[in-house]
Structure formats: C-alpha cells, structure tokens
Design a protein around this motif. Structure first.
Motif, PDB file in Angstrom:
ATOM      1  N   TYR A   3       0.838  -1.203   0.000  1.00 38.57           N
ATOM      2  CA  TYR A   3       0.000   0.000   0.000  1.00 38.57           C
ATOM      3  C   TYR A   3       0.872   1.252   0.000  1.00 38.57           C
ATOM      4  O   TYR A   3       0.482   2.283  -0.549  1.00 38.57           O
ATOM      5  CB  TYR A   3      -0.937  -0.025   1.208  1.00 38.57           C
ATOM      6  CG  TYR A   3      -1.855  -1.232   1.186  1.00 38.57           C
ATOM      7  CD1 TYR A   3      -3.111  -1.163   0.602  1.00 38.57           C
ATOM      8  CD2 TYR A   3      -1.440  -2.459   1.712  1.00 38.57           C
ATOM      9  CE1 TYR A   3      -3.943  -2.272   0.550  1.00 38.57           C
ATOM     10  CE2 TYR A   3      -2.254  -3.570   1.664  1.00 38.57           C
ATOM     11  CZ  TYR A   3      -3.508  -3.478   1.082  1.00 38.57           C
ATOM     12  OH  TYR A   3      -4.317  -4.583   1.024  1.00 38.57           O
ATOM     13  N   TYR A   4       2.033   1.153   0.602  1.00 38.77           N
ATOM     14  CA  TYR A   4       2.966   2.273   0.601  1.00 38.77           C
ATOM     15  C   TYR A   4       3.565   2.489  -0.787  1.00 38.77           C
ATOM     16  O   TYR A   4       3.741   3.629  -1.239  1.00 38.77           O
ATOM     17  CB  TYR A   4       4.078   2.009   1.621  1.00 38.77           C
ATOM     18  CG  TYR A   4       5.092   3.121   1.743  1.00 38.77           C
ATOM     19  CD1 TYR A   4       4.810   4.273   2.472  1.00 38.77           C
ATOM     20  CD2 TYR A   4       6.338   3.014   1.134  1.00 38.77           C
ATOM     21  CE1 TYR A   4       5.734   5.295   2.584  1.00 38.77           C
ATOM     22  CE2 TYR A   4       7.278   4.031   1.240  1.00 38.77           C
ATOM     23  CZ  TYR A   4       6.968   5.165   1.965  1.00 38.77           C
ATOM     24  OH  TYR A   4       7.890   6.182   2.072  1.00 38.77           O
ATOM     25  N   SER A   5       3.863   1.408  -1.478  1.00 32.32           N
ATOM     26  CA  SER A   5       4.506   1.505  -2.796  1.00 32.32           C
ATOM     27  C   SER A   5       3.526   1.897  -3.894  1.00 32.32           C
ATOM     28  O   SER A   5       3.944   2.330  -4.963  1.00 32.32           O
ATOM     29  CB  SER A   5       5.157   0.166  -3.153  1.00 32.32           C
ATOM     30  OG  SER A   5       4.167  -0.833  -3.364  1.00 32.32           O
ATOM     31  N   GLY A   6       2.237   1.733  -3.639  1.00 37.19           N
ATOM     32  CA  GLY A   6       1.248   2.002  -4.661  1.00 37.19           C
ATOM     33  C   GLY A   6       0.802   0.772  -5.412  1.00 37.19           C
ATOM     34  O   GLY A   6      -0.058   0.854  -6.292  1.00 37.19           O
ATOM     35  N   GLU A   7       1.363  -0.373  -5.072  1.00 37.65           N
ATOM     36  CA  GLU A   7       0.934  -1.619  -5.705  1.00 37.65           C
ATOM     37  C   GLU A   7      -0.547  -1.868  -5.431  1.00 37.65           C
ATOM     38  O   GLU A   7      -1.272  -2.381  -6.284  1.00 37.65           O
ATOM     39  CB  GLU A   7       1.774  -2.783  -5.181  1.00 37.65           C
ATOM     40  CG  GLU A   7       1.369  -4.146  -5.708  1.00 37.65           C
ATOM     41  CD  GLU A   7       2.178  -5.275  -5.088  1.00 37.65           C
ATOM     42  OE1 GLU A   7       1.726  -6.435  -5.194  1.00 37.65           O
ATOM     43  OE2 GLU A   7       3.248  -5.007  -4.509  1.00 37.65           O
ATOM     44  N   LYS A   8      -0.989  -1.509  -4.225  1.00 36.42           N
ATOM     45  CA  LYS A   8      -2.388  -1.631  -3.855  1.00 36.42           C
ATOM     46  C   LYS A   8      -2.834  -0.328  -3.202  1.00 36.42           C
ATOM     47  O   LYS A   8      -2.003   0.458  -2.738  1.00 36.42           O
ATOM     48  CB  LYS A   8      -2.608  -2.792  -2.873  1.00 36.42           C
ATOM     49  CG  LYS A   8      -2.382  -4.171  -3.460  1.00 36.42           C
ATOM     50  CD  LYS A   8      -2.769  -5.249  -2.458  1.00 36.42           C
ATOM     51  CE  LYS A   8      -2.656  -6.642  -3.068  1.00 36.42           C
ATOM     52  NZ  LYS A   8      -3.096  -7.699  -2.110  1.00 36.42           N
ATOM     53  N   LYS A   9      -4.157  -0.122  -3.159  1.00 35.40           N
ATOM     54  CA  LYS A   9      -4.714   1.025  -2.445  1.00 35.40           C
ATOM     55  C   LYS A   9      -5.792   0.543  -1.490  1.00 35.40           C
ATOM     56  O   LYS A   9      -6.602  -0.324  -1.848  1.00 35.40           O
ATOM     57  CB  LYS A   9      -5.301   2.055  -3.421  1.00 35.40           C
ATOM     58  CG  LYS A   9      -5.856   3.286  -2.708  1.00 35.40           C
ATOM     59  CD  LYS A   9      -6.393   4.330  -3.676  1.00 35.40           C
ATOM     60  CE  LYS A   9      -6.940   5.532  -2.922  1.00 35.40           C
ATOM     61  NZ  LYS A   9      -7.466   6.582  -3.840  1.00 35.40           N
ATOM     62  N   ALA A  10      -5.793   1.096  -0.293  1.00 33.90           N
ATOM     63  CA  ALA A  10      -6.790   0.711   0.699  1.00 33.90           C
ATOM     64  C   ALA A  10      -8.188   0.953   0.145  1.00 33.90           C
ATOM     65  O   ALA A  10      -8.502   2.068  -0.283  1.00 33.90           O
ATOM     66  CB  ALA A  10      -6.579   1.507   1.986  1.00 33.90           C
ATOM     67  N   PRO A  11      -9.043  -0.063   0.149  1.00 36.52           N
ATOM     68  CA  PRO A  11     -10.388   0.097  -0.427  1.00 36.52           C
ATOM     69  C   PRO A  11     -11.336   0.898   0.448  1.00 36.52           C
ATOM     70  O   PRO A  11     -12.427   1.256   0.002  1.00 36.52           O
ATOM     71  CB  PRO A  11     -10.863  -1.353  -0.586  1.00 36.52           C
ATOM     72  CG  PRO A  11     -10.137  -2.099   0.488  1.00 36.52           C
ATOM     73  CD  PRO A  11      -8.796  -1.441   0.605  1.00 36.52           C
TER      74      PRO A  11
END
Length: 559
Positions: free
Chosen positions: A67-75
């Motif tokens: 989530y920090y790297s931008g691979e995922k985003k908190a929904p």
C-alpha cells in the motif's frame, strides 16, 4: 454509517480488507471507515523492521509495503493509532498524524479528526510509568531501551487531550483504560485469560493515563486492543455540572488470525450537513498551537503546568477565537489535504536488502502542517540535538521553568530498580496463545456467522456547552438515555475470510518454542470460545514462553 473496528493489525492489511469485502458482499452493506487499534506495523522496507520491538526471528514484511509503494490502495478509509509493535522511525515522522499510504491515516502521538461530522480521537502507544513524564527524546538508531520507550505514551499527550471540552464520539487506545474490566463480564474475561486474574483483582491491569482520559472525555465509544481478546463493557459516568450523565461503550478486539474475534462492524449515526471526507478538528489544532511551547524532547522528567502558583498559565482550553484562527490559518478549508508522499524506497521482494539501515527522514506532511500552524517538528528537533522547547521558546506554561516542576513527584509509581535491561515489561505477561492437548476433539468449530454489527449510536452524547458557533449537533438516537439494556447486545464478531471450512482436526501446527526446537510440534486452537460445541470440555491453558507465537506467520486453511 458502517464502521469496521479491528484489534491488533500486525501488518495483515490484505486479510483485513479481504474480510471487510466478504462481509460487505454477504450482508449487502458498505463499510465507510476502518479503525485499527494499534500494532499496525507500517513497515515500508527492511530498515523499518529494525525499528520494531520484535524478536528477529519473527520479523516479517507482511503486506503494508504494497500500500505504501502504490501496488495496492486501501479500499476503505483507514484510521489507526500506534501500539507497542510499530515501525517507530516511520511513526515518528508524523508526530501530529498524517498519511502513511493513500487512504490510510495515522493519528500521531495523539490526535482528533472528523469524518462525516463524527469526532474520532486516539492516543498511540502503551503506558509505562518510568517513561510517562519524559519527552519524546528517542531517535534512530535505537538502542535496546529506546527501541521500547519510543512507543510509551507521555504525559504531554494526555495533558493536551485533557484540554478538550467538546464532545468526542469515538476514542481509541491500544492498551485498556485501567478498571474498565469491572464494567463488563469480568468472569468471562478471566475464563478466557486466566493469567490476568491477579492484575484484575488488584486493579492494576490497564493504563491509568487512559483511565484519566476516559473519565475526562467520556466518549460515546472507546475501542482498544493489546490483550488479544474480545471484551465489551458499558460504563455510565457521573454527571458533569448540569449535563446529563454520559455513557461509554467499550469494545476490545483480538488480533487478526483466522477464527479469532478481531473485527466487528458497528453502526454510528453520522451528522447531517457534514462534509464527506476526512477533516482536521479545529479544537484539537488550537490545542496543538497553544501547547507547542510545552513540548519536550529531552529524557528528563517533566510535569504539566498546574494551578499551584508556579506557572503563569495552566489552562490551555482553546477559546472560540483560537479555533476560528485555526480555520483562518487553513484558508477556511478543514479538509485533510491528500498530500501523501514516500520518504523511503519501499520493499522490493525481488531485491531484498536484509542489511538495510533504518531511515531518519523528515516528512513533508509534518513540515507543511508545522509551517501552517507554527508547530515544532519534534522528530527533526530531536534529530538536531534539541531538548526542552520551553527554554528555547520562552514558555509560560509547565515544564522545567526554574526547575520546580521537574522535581515534583509523579502520581504514578516510577521505581524501575527491579527491572533488568533484558526484560521487556511492555508485553503481556503471558502470551495469550496456549497449547492444546493433542487428540482433543474440537466439536462445533464452525466460525460464527458474520453480521452487520450492532447499532452503537444509541448512547446520547450528553449535554456539553462549548462556544456557540462551534457546537456539534448530537447524533441521531432512538434510544432513551435510561434504556441501557439493549446496548450490550453486541453481535458475534466477523471472522477471517471463510473460503474453506477448517480441517477436520480444527487446528494447525504452530512454530516450536524458541528453546524447545527439538520437541514435537503441537497444535494451536483456531476457533473462538463461542464456537465450541456444547458439552465439550474446556482446556486449562499451559504457560508458554512469552510472545513466542505472536509474530509467527499463520497460513489460512485454504492455503
């Protein structure tokens, strides 16, 4: 408004968000906010892992780095506080709070924000008397002492929070307020956690600082974690002045493991006419401004100012004019800016760096907020060798002006002569996992059904009279203040994503004890106490080495 509350996160963001998604689909609801009650473990890379008070063999990157790297985003918008297992160098970059990743907000050492008109406050860390009166003096690289003291709550944060006069709807702490266990099913708590009996009976379990805040703030809801057990309580406070008595509903939840009571969705009435996004709280920011000169980044003891003739000012309750000035400082816009930026390179699974050193960076979010409100970046200040800010800025408040206050005795015991340097007094005395006898039949191990949650908005906020233009309307309520019996009908909590039923044995093999690696592995119970079959025999917990499984990686049954 549906709010998901989670206990100890321990870096398991993927599993937590997956569970919320499952509940939304199953119940046909939409969760708008997630609150995490500490041990978030926002480790960005291997260097951050070195700043966590965790035995080396249990250090794992978990999933926050995605989530920090931008691979995922908190929904879902996520707000969290710190506990006693955090990447402290990362948390120290944001002493007044800020985004640790897109859509994931940290409240700082202490903080209050608003979401859809609901005031949400929190205090990070756990209470330890020997560090309570010190300043935030820690800075990487940490030594064995500062690695732990860095997450101990300080009296300056409690002093700030006690300046709040307007109603707070939700408050979070990692450790429990001392004495809260007397307002719920104490017998059930001790049935689950037998080793807590002595502390409960002596009323020494929990944080005296949180106990003070509970009595002062009297929030409608108080959420905690730390003890890895679900526990609900209902506390009616004595009335203040001419105001109606207020009631606080307390809920503590477990850590994120399959078939554990770690997540619950609750209903909270939002206020009409409020904005949609996350907002700063004017009263809190005014308190930060007025108490900035009291900040202390030195390790010597400090007492807050009192009305004892030694201080020119001891009341830092903000005036309406001070709150209006904060709004003016922010250009009339209270919305928390979407200004997240990375300050270190995130972990790359394809290029591991096991010998990375901890980073020590100022955060642009803190720099911007400090410049806007005239605050001091504590992390930058201590990194530059700073100490007591009151001496630098000519404080008229407490601290060590003239040397009188520092010598005043603390109201909490501070004798630590019996503590060895190798002893970690911050953990639960006995880890809450215990070994089950092999061959024990585990009937009725189906997980509890997921539910939408209880309507926890029925407790009236109470009558408080802050300055006129800053009055917050009370949440909608259909329950009479005297009708308290339905408030304890908390539903069974949500379980980890139920893709496949548990194995027939209902258990999985756990990692060996640190000093017993050659022994046969034993099984670890993975269902909640509510899920036991009627008539099944309980098992007396067997004491194990402290914390030996708190950081082990537990695989889901479907993996």
């Amino acid at each position: 408004m549906k709010i998901a509350v989670e206990g100890c996160c321990h870096g398991e963001l993927d599993k937590i968000y997956e569970t919320i998604g499952y509940l939304e689909k199953k119940e046909g609801v939409k969760v708008e906010l997630l609150l995490c009650c500490g041990d978030f473990q926002a480790a960005r890379n291997e260097g951050d892992m070195m700043c966590m008070a965790i035995p080396p063999k249990y250090r794992s990157m978990q999933t926050f780095y995605k989530y920090y790297s931008g691979e995922k985003k908190a929904p879902v918008l996520t707000i969290f506080i710190g506990g006693n297992h955090e990447a402290s160098n990362h948390m120290q970059e944001l002493p007044y709070g800020g985004w640790v990743a897109p859509n994931i907000y940290y409240l700082g050492y202490a903080g209050v924000v608003r979401f859809k008109g609901i005031r949400i406050g929190g205090a990070s860390g756990i209470f330890k008397s020997h560090d309570y009166r010190r300043g935030h003096h820690e800075f990487p690289p940490y030594n064995p002492n500062t690695l732990r003291s860095v997450y101990h709550i300080r009296n300056i944060e409690v002093f700030k929070l006690k300046q709040i006069q307007m109603p707070v709807d939700i408050f979070m702490s990692h450790d429990w307020p001392r004495g809260i266990y007397h307002y719920g099913s104490t017998a059930e708590l001790l049935r689950k956690k037998k080793f807590l009996r002595q502390e409960v009976e002596s009323n020494s379990l929990g944080s005296p600082a949180a106990e003070e805040l509970l009595a002062h703030l009297q929030p409608s809801y108080w959420f905690s974690a730390h003890l890895h057990v679900k526990f609900a309580a209902l506390m009616q406070h004595p009335p203040k002045a001419n105001a109606a008595p207020r009631v606080t509903k307390f809920l503590s939840l477990d850590k994120c493991l399959p078939y554990r009571e770690f997540l619950q969705i609750v209903d909270v009435a939002e206020r009409p006419g409020s904005s949609e996004g996350l907002e700063y709280d004017p009263e809190w920011l005014a308190i930060l401004k007025s108490t900035n000169s009291l900040q202390n980044t030195a390790p010597h003891p400090w007492n807050p100012p009192e009305n004892n003739g030694l201080h020119e000012r001891w009341d830092f309750t903000p005036s309406e004019a001070a709150m209006m000035q904060v709004v003016k400082d922010l250009g009339g816009d209270l919305a928390v800016p979407d200004n997240f930026s990375r300050t270190v390179q995130p972990y790359d699974p394809n290029k591991p760096q096991p010998h990375a050193t901890p980073s020590c960076n100022t955060n642009p979010q803190t720099t911007e907020l400090c410049a806007t409100l005239g605050l001091t970046d504590l992390y930058a200040h201590v990194g530059q060798g700073g100490g007591d800010l009151s001496r630098i800025q000519g404080s008229t408040g407490g601290g060590d002006d003239g040397g009188e206050s520092a010598d005043e005795p603390s109201e909490y015991p501070t004798d630590t002569s019996g503590l060895l340097s190798s002893y970690n007094p911050d953990e639960i005395t006995i880890e809450d996992e215990w070994e089950e006898e092999e061959g024990k039949e585990e009937g009725g191990c189906n997980p509890p059904s997921a539910v939408k949650g209880a309507n926890l908005s029925d407790v009236p906020v109470g009558e408080v009279h802050p300055p006129g233009r800053m009055v917050l309307p009370a949440p909608k309520s259909d329950t009479s203040p005297t009708d308290l019996s339905p408030l304890m009908n908390l539903p069974p909590p949500s379980h980890s994503t139920p893709a496949v039923a548990p194995a027939s044995s209902g258990a999985e093999t756990e990692e060996h004890c640190e000093e017993d690696d050659d022994e046969a592995s034993r099984t670890l119970k993975r269902t909640s106490d509510e899920a036991e079959a009627p008539g099944s025999k309980g098992t007396t917990p067997r004491i194990k080495r402290r914390n030996q499984v708190i950081y082990t990686t537990v695989e889901d049954d479907d993996e």
